[in-house]
Every structure is written in C-alpha cells, then in structure tokens.
Design a protein around this motif. Structure first.
Motif, short mmCIF file in Angstrom:
data_model
loop_
_atom_site.label_atom_id
_atom_site.label_comp_id
_atom_site.label_asym_id
_atom_site.label_seq_id
_atom_site.Cartn_x
_atom_site.Cartn_y
_atom_site.Cartn_z
N GLY A 140 45.79 31.93 27.03
CA GLY A 140 45.88 31.75 28.47
C GLY A 140 47.28 31.39 28.94
O GLY A 140 48.12 30.88 28.18
N ILE A 141 47.53 31.60 30.22
CA ILE A 141 48.85 31.41 30.79
C ILE A 141 49.30 29.96 30.75
O ILE A 141 50.50 29.67 30.60
N HIS A 158 49.02 38.97 30.15
CA HIS A 158 47.91 39.87 30.45
C HIS A 158 48.33 41.03 31.35
O HIS A 158 47.89 42.16 31.14
N PRO A 186 45.37 37.10 24.06
CA PRO A 186 44.16 36.34 24.42
C PRO A 186 44.47 34.90 24.80
O PRO A 186 43.57 34.18 25.26
N PHE A 227 44.94 40.04 37.66
CA PHE A 227 45.18 39.12 36.55
C PHE A 227 43.89 38.85 35.79
O PHE A 227 43.88 38.85 34.54
N TRP A 228 42.79 38.62 36.51
CA TRP A 228 41.54 38.26 35.85
C TRP A 228 40.98 39.42 35.05
O TRP A 228 40.47 39.23 33.94
N TYR A 286 43.10 39.69 31.94
CA TYR A 286 42.77 38.60 31.02
C TYR A 286 41.48 38.92 30.28
O TYR A 286 41.39 38.79 29.04
N ASP A 324 42.03 41.62 27.66
CA ASP A 324 42.66 41.13 26.44
C ASP A 324 41.65 40.39 25.56
O ASP A 324 41.65 40.53 24.33
N LEU A 325 40.79 39.58 26.19
CA LEU A 325 39.79 38.84 25.42
C LEU A 325 38.80 39.79 24.75
O LEU A 325 38.43 39.60 23.58
N LEU A 345 42.22 28.62 31.61
CA LEU A 345 43.55 29.24 31.70
C LEU A 345 44.43 28.93 30.50
O LEU A 345 45.57 29.36 30.45
#
Length: 543
Positions: free
Chosen positions: A65-66, A57, A63, A233-234, A237, A240-241, A185
């Motif tokens: 998660g890590i 991200h 999309p 980061f959030w 993220y 991307d979603l 995540l």
C-alpha cells in the motif's frame, strides 16, 4: 485529548522509548543492514519512484500500500538520504501513535498493562529487524511491523470495553476507523483479516456510536485518497492484489496456512489461543471469548501471509489474558482458579514470543554496533545505506545438478502441470542452467550495470526476467513505466522496455521461468545482442 492524572508517567515513558530506540537507530549516521539486501533495494525502488512523482499501482505495480512508502518518499523528496529517511519515518510514526496509545491503554487497562501495550506498539514501529530470533538488522517488511503496531491499538479499542468513567465512543470509533483505513492503505492483508473481528466486537458491545464514528472516519480517509489520487487508484490497487493472489511464482512466503496452525513451532501458540478462549468464556467473558475465536484464524492468516511466519499476535493474546482475568477465587473450573489459568496463558504467551520481541527491541543497539566491514550500496540515492562486505562483495549461488530438461523425468502431462519452480527456464529453445543467487546481489548489479554501459546500452529501459529490475538505480537507465519493483507475474513494464535481460543465476529461478514463459506466450520475439558469464541481453520485437 487530555492526559488524565497519572497518564503523564505513561507519556514520559513512551517518549523515552521513542528517544532511546529512535536515537540509537539515527545515531549511526545511516542505515546499516546485515541481510535482506534484495528487500531493501525493492523498497528503495518504490521510494525513489514515488519521490520522482510516480504513484503506486497507477504508475508501477505492487501489492504494498501507498502508506508503506509515502512517509519515506516524502522525506527523500525533502532532501533526506534514503537510509536516514527510513529511520526518520519510523520515528515520526512512533510519535504519531503516542496519543493513540495514551487513549487506548489507560481507557482499557490498569496497572502496568498500558505501559506494556505502549512498549509493544513502539517496539514494532522502531525496530530494525522484522522479528524472528536471529540477531541481525534489516529494514525488510517494515510495513508488517507498522501494521502490527496499528492493529494492536485498533483491536484493544475494539475488543476491550472502556473502564468505568472512561467511555468516549466517538473518539474511540474515530481512532478505530483511522487505524483500519491506515491498514488498508499500508498492507491490505491486515485490513481484510481484522475487519470482521472489529465489526463483531463493536456489535457485541452494542457500540453503535463507535461503529458509526469508525465508518465515518474510514470513509473520510477513502474520500481524501480518491480526491488526491483519482478513482482509478482503487481499481489499480485491486488489480495488483489480484495479480499477486493469482501468481504461482511465490504463492506463499513460508509455511502453509495449516502449518501455521499445527507445525511444532506454532502448535503451542494455537493451544494457548484455545485455552484463552475456554478460560475467558468460563470466567464470565463470553463476548471476549467469542471475538477471540474469530480473531484466531485472522491472526493465523496474517502470520501465514508474512515472511518468517512470526506469530506477532502472541503478545496481544498475553495482554488480553492478563487484562481480562477475573478476581481471585470468583471463578473456578476443573478444580483451579480461572485467574491463575489466564495468568499461566499470559506468561506462556509472552515466553513463547520472547525471542522475537527481544530481537526487535535489541536491533537498534545492534545497528549502532555495525559498521566495520561494510560499505555503501552505491549511487548517490543509496549512499547512506550500508551492507556487510561478506554479503555485498562475494558472489555466491546454488546450482542444481538434476537433468535440465524436466520433460525427460516425467510424462509430458506432468511436466506441463508442474509448479513453475520445477519447470525448466527456456529461452529461444535453449534450456538455461538451474542456479539461484544467494549472496552478492549488489556486486552483481554493479558489475552488470557497468558492463551494460560499457557495451553502449546507456539510457535504455530494461525488462529483467527476475524478481528485481534495478539497473536504473545503479546506472544511466530509466525505470519502466507500469513496471513492477518486485516481479510476481505477467509482463509488467515490458511495453516501455527497449531490452530484455535474462540473468544466468537469478535471485528467483521461478520468477525467471515465469517471465520467460509469459514472454513466449505473448509471442515476443527476442534477439540475442550480448552474452556474458552473468547475463544474456536481448532486443525485443512485439508481435
């Protein structure tokens, strides 16, 4: 967390499942896949980027998660081959979930059902195929299997009340919170689908302490992630979603949401869920029936979002039906015993899901039998991942014989509003042939990489108008900063690219069309440098 008397048998059983399935998978000496090479290389792209220090991200768009990538990337960073790391990561996750199974199963279920729950969770984690009924091996969508395993434990703890004398609300709530955080995540779809049903289930049972513990545990995970990765980061993220949600390149990976509810393959599943709700409510389990009403669309949504549209929740429905049965003869409706009705629902649910479950359980053994007529994908990083010769070496594609200019077949307004898959791929005014690569992806990558290096393009960054852009894993090229291991929309990584490569027979014709349209819309000037039977290479000049 101590193991109650009799729980040792469950613990031994769980460890035996991990040893057998994990051992069979590791015993081959690498990862041997029989399909989904593109998905495997997509995962390899993410893992190797992360092992090099990039963060999902923030440094590349995805999309996924890590937590779907980090365990594998960590093992690769420690020196494991990518194929071994993928299998080891699954085995370690299975061992990590054993204590949670030992809490969730015996605290909510009696008889054989804790063993059934444990087997289901571990099969999801340790399988080497995503499901369906075709005997094969594939690491594709491993995160869906992992997410289902965690979801089963979270939902059992949240939905079913503890047995007398086994209530531990703080522990249960912490496990629920950690599980929900892991889903957020790993694959946000699962978190979004199950957050409301979990909250409703705890509220109906007036589990205030468990709910508080879940919130504290979940927020603690979020706080740790923020400290390690930063507040950006959030936002990245979420971006991307949202980009994937708004993309028309691949709006859905299979059947429509309505189809997941009503098509013949899923109709019985929907009927069984409805029957379970009715029988539970008439059998004195009104709260559980209400939670199942809310869970049903959540299950369908996750199924709709996952490739293959396997209703992997069907086994949990069967478990709930069996565990919540009333005593024989105590509840009747429509002239028959409700215990028998729920038993029938449970048996039918297990029978409906049996082909997919058997396929997952059998996959490590099938993996052990593979090896003949296969070869490594190539490159040092991919040396312990093997692909069948028939899929690796032979280039094959499908081509359309329809008129290439869609505007000749429909009025201009209709042509402009057509789905991206129906629009022609235009490059500098040229209509490219309609073609889709079906097999031979790795052969294509090797051939194009070698040709690019021979043409003196080594060391460059390449933006590919296709689903995957993997030349950096096969030759002397570099991954694009802010690039996308899997293309959905826009121009991710273009600013870091030196060249633009347009496949003549791409994996995703709709992806190629969308990328070319995005380039044209951005005003990017493309100058042709090289053309072969496989690709067109262009230099880019930003407006």
């Amino acid at each position: 967390m101590t193991i109650r008397q009799g729980g040792w048998r469950l613990a031994v059983f769980l460890l035996a499942v991990v040893a057998v399935m994990g051992g069979l998978a590791l015993g081959k000496g690498g990862l041997f896949i029989a399909k989904h090479e593109g998905d495997t290389l997509h995962l390899a792209d993410m893992v190797l980027r992360m092992a090099r220090g990039q963060v999902p991200h923030l440094d590349y768009a995805t999309p996924i998660g890590i937590l779907a990538v980090a365990p594998v990337a960590g093992l690769v960073a420690l020196g494991a081959g990518l194929g071994h790391a993928l299998i080891l990561a699954q085995t370690l996750l299975a061992l990590l979930l054993v204590p949670a199974i030992l809490r969730a199963g015996p605290s909510r279920m009696q008889g054989p059902w804790p063993f059934v729950l444990g087997a289901l969770v571990l099969i999801f984690v340790l399988a080497l195929v995503h499901g369906e009924a075709e005997p094969s091996t594939s690491i594709s969508m491993h995160y869906n299997r992992w997410a289902w395993a965690i979801s089963y434990l979270v939902l059992v703890l949240a939905v079913l009340p503890p047995l007398p004398g086994r209530a531990r609300p703080w522990l249960d709530g912490a496990l629920i919170g950690l599980g929900m955080a892991a889903l957020a995540l790993m694959k946000m779809t699962f978190f979004a689908a199950f957050a409301l049903p979990v909250l409703l289930a705890l509220a109906l049972r007036r589990e205030g302490r468990a709910l508080l513990a879940a919130l504290v545990a979940g927020l603690a995970v979020a706080a740790v992630a923020t400290m390690l990765l930063g507040t950006g980061f959030w936002a990245a993220y979420l971006g991307d979603l949202l980009q994937v949600a708004g993309s028309d390149v691949r709006p859905q990976p299979g059947a429509s949401f309505t189809g997941v509810l009503t098509e013949p393959l899923y109709r019985l599943v929907s009927i069984l869920a409805i029957l379970a709700v009715v029988f539970l409510r008439k059998g004195g389990q009104a709260d559980l029936g209400l939670v199942l009403i809310v869970l049903f669309p959540a299950f369908a949504f996750v199924t709709y979002q996952n490739y293959g549209n396997d209703p992997q929740w069907i086994y949990l429905l069967a478990l709930l039906a069996f565990v919540a049965r009333p005593e024989p003869g105590t509840r009747r409706a429509w002239g028959f015993d409700l215990r028998d009705g729920l038993t029938a629902v449970g048996i039918a649910a297990f029978a409906h899901g049996a082909p997919s479950l058997q396929n997952m359980a059998y996959s490590p053994l099938l993996h052990l039998r593979l090896g003949e007529n296969s070869q490594p994908v190539g490159g040092e990083a991919l040396a312990d991942i093997h692909v069948l010769d028939s899929r690796m070496a032979a280039l094959a594609g499908t081509s359309s014989i329809a008129a290439p200019d869609f505007s000749q077949l429909a009025p201009p307004a209709l042509a402009e509003d057509a789905k991206v898959s129906d629009r022609p791929a235009l490059l500098n005014g040229e209509t490219l042939p309609r073609c889709a690569l079906s097999t031979g992806l790795t052969a294509w990558l090797h051939a194009v990489t070698a040709d690019l290096e021979a043409a003196g393009q080594s060391g460059k960054g390449i933006f590919t108008t296709d689903t995957l852009s993997l030349f950096w894993m096969f030759g002397d090229f570099h991954p694009l900063d802010q690039g996308a291991p899997w293309y959905y929309d826009g121009l991710p990584g273009l600013a870091d690219a030196d060249l633009v490569l347009v496949p003549l027979c791409p994996l995703s014709p709709s992806g190629r069309t969308a990328a070319l349209e995005a380039l044209a819309e951005a005003g990017t000037e493309l100058t042709e440098i090289r053309r072969t039977s496989l690709y067109i290479l262009l230099g880019k000049n930003a407006p």
